[in-house]
Design a protein around this motif. Structure first.
Motif: not given
Length: 604
Positions: A516-520
């Motif tokens: 939810x902060x930065x997907x990968x």
């Protein structure tokens, strides 16, 4: 003037005469036993063991290594001390952290460098959370110092100071004991500093010293005493007068409790102020559990855009707010998005008060200030009346269809119903932060999580330590699968200690909070058969029950078993959840933290 530690906010608990207070007060100090120490064979190892017992440590978390084995022999020989062997040093440190949150002080014992650097992350977390933790390391033989020799368990240099230099950044006091003449003074200085500063300390003890008798340990040592910190009376009166004038002019003032209420030992004083003032009060997320939630004027958690419903509206619209012991970081401020104004705020830190844009008052202890302020405020319930006017009772999750895949909000609805004064909640870093934050804690229910440091995997060791500190409470731990993979090994130690924790493993296939902060792709982890893993760890030794649930019907049955016929067992309940099933608060918080993290550089 000195005061015995035992007179500082003590509480006699039914177990081992040791305080088990959720706000981290220092436990009762016991006098030393002349039969143990007033003998020709009085040693450093025995002295250290007795000192730990005196300050309320009855369990020490350890991992053996050749440099600390003799010391461990002496700790084991102390009848009032239990040495708990952990699977790795990181978890031993986390366990001491969890123990300190309940008992007021914790301790761990590891070996030189390989153990010390492994436990370092846990010590850093305890430093960030203001926990008095005594980290004891078995060090090199005294004859090896200054010889230009290269030792094992080091980085291959004849300089043995690498570990010390690392600990200097995450402890408030360091003692390297490599001679007996000043060992007594150094050990006592370290322990007393941990208690006074409410921070971790580092004690390195050379491996050949614990068993050697020495005259400084022959006589019965003087019981520990600390010089109490006192407010400057003139500064206190000036701060109270200025704050009372500030708040009495306000129309709808509010109170907000912060995490440093613990280190200031001011939780009771904060509640006294709330009673006297009539103001609505809330807590910052990292202060949950430090003040009671059954108080009639408690309005929930203030966490900016992800606050408890209707709480942020009351706090941010107030014309004056008093924050007691706050920590404003990017997490607690939801990416620096709080709608607060400095000129409206009174910020009370453990020994300092700042009113608006000034003035500031130093040498004023929070506890003294809050107690004195309550006597000078006009009773004003406007903020609470406004809250009651806009308050709408919480909605309930949509009723599940028969055998429908289990939703996380349904899970936590049932966890809520499990809570009582005989339970405590440990929330792991991740979506459990947000879901557990919404739990309404009944009187006496403990609650802990690590927000400032936010180290994933913290909760496994912390659960071990907390449950060991208060065996009369049943700990309910909520842990994500990603975090569990980091520190799972010490489920083994929970079983060895006969703990009866209920551990909810939320299996949603990855690091959801990071998604939810930065997907990968790095946020996806290998799925494990977690129940089979815990069964393998159990291996028929100890009391353990495991199950896997996929729907509400199975969850209800599992909770019934865990709280019924398996109430004396360690219970592991694996909850299968959809990878995108998150709290709405995490969705909001994650996007705001992402925005804060991705700010472009300011032009130079």
């Amino acid at each position: 003037m000195t005061t015995n530690i035992g007179s500082l906010e003590t509480f006699k608990a039914p177990c081992n005469d040791v305080a088990c207070l959720p706000n981290g007060t220092v436990s009762t100090v016991k006098g030393s036993s002349p039969s143990l120490l007033n003998t020709p064979d009085a040693t450093l190892g025995r002295h250290l063991a007795r000192r730990l017992v005196q300050v309320g440590v009855t369990d020490v978390f350890s991992v053996p290594g050749d440099f600390n084995l003799t010391l461990l022999d002496h700790l084991i020989a102390e009848p009032e001390l239990n040495v708990v062997g952990c699977c790795n040093e990181l978890n031993a440190g986390y366990a001491a952290d969890g123990y300190a949150r309940c008992r007021g002080v914790g301790a761990c014992v590891v070996t030189f460098t390989v153990g010390g650097l492994s436990v370092l992350n846990a010590i850093a977390g305890a430093y960030s959370e203001n926990l008095p933790l005594i980290c004891i390391v078995g060090g090199p033989n005294t004859n090896d110092y200054g010889t230009n020799r290269i030792l094992h368990h080091t980085i291959g240099l004849p300089d043995f100071s690498q570990e010390l230099r690392c600990f200097q950044t995450v402890t408030c006091y360091q003692a390297v004991v490599n001679n007996l003449e000043d060992a007594h003074e150094m050990i006592d200085g370290a322990i007393s500093t941990a208690l006074k500063e409410s921070k971790p300390v580092y004690i390195s003890i050379s491996c050949n010293l614990p068993s050697i008798p020495h005259p400084t340990f022959v006589r019965d040592p003087v019981p520990f005493s600390l010089s109490p910190r006192m407010s400057n009376s003139i500064g206190l009166e000036a701060a109270v007068e200025a704050a009372a004038d500030f708040l009495n002019k306000a129309v709808k003032p509010v109170l907000v409790g912060g995490p440093k209420l613990r280190v200031a030992k001011a939780s009771d004083a904060f509640v006294e102020l709330a009673d006297a003032s009539g103001y609505a009060y809330s807590v910052m997320p990292s202060a949950k559990g430090l003040i009671p939630e059954d108080h009639p004027h408690f309005i929930g958690t203030f966490w900016g855009a992800v606050s408890t419903a209707f709480c942020a509206e009351i706090v941010e619209s107030a014309d004056a707010y008093l924050f007691a012991g706050p920590i404003f970081n990017d997490y607690s401020s939801v990416g620096y998005s709080l709608l607060l104004k400095k000129e409206k705020a009174i910020i009370v830190q453990p020994d300092r008060v700042v009113i608006g844009n000034g003035p500031a008052f130093g040498c004023v202890l929070m506890k003294d200030f809050l107690k004195a302020l309550g006597k000078r405020l006009k009773h004003n319930e406007t903020s609470y009346e406004n809250y009651r006017r806009i308050f709408v009772p919480d909605g309930r999750p949509v009723k599940s269809e028969p055998r429908e895949a289990l939703r996380v909000n349904v899970l936590f609805q049932h966890i809520q119903n499990m809570l009582s004064g005989d339970t405590a909640v440990i929330a792991e870093t991740g979506d459990s932060w947000f879901n557990c934050q919404k739990l309404k804690l009944p009187k006496g229910c403990g609650y802990e999580f690590q927000m400032q440091y936010g180290s994933i995997g913290w909760s496994v060791g912390a659960t071990l330590g907390y449950a060991q500190a208060v065996p009369e409470k049943r700990v309910i731990a909520c842990i994500g699968d990603g975090s569990f993979q980091v520190t799972v090994q010490d489920v083994s130690t929970m079983l060895r200690c006969g703990q009866k924790t209920i551990l909810f493993l939320i299996n949603n296939g990855g690091y959801t909070i990071e998604v939810e902060i930065h997907d990968g792709p790095y946020n996806v982890i290998k799925n494990w058969n977690y129940t089979a893993l815990v069964d393998a760890i159990h291996n028929g030794d100890g009391k353990c029950w495991t199950t896997k649930v996929t729907c509400e019907e199975e969850l209800i049955e599992a909770i019934g078993t865990a709280t019924g016929e398996k109430k004396d067992c360690f219970c592991f309940i694996e909850v299968i959840a959809h990878k995108d099933d998150t709290s709405k608060e995490l969705l909001e918080w994650g996007s705001r933290v992402c925005s804060a993290n991705s700010r472009p550089p300011n032009p130079q």
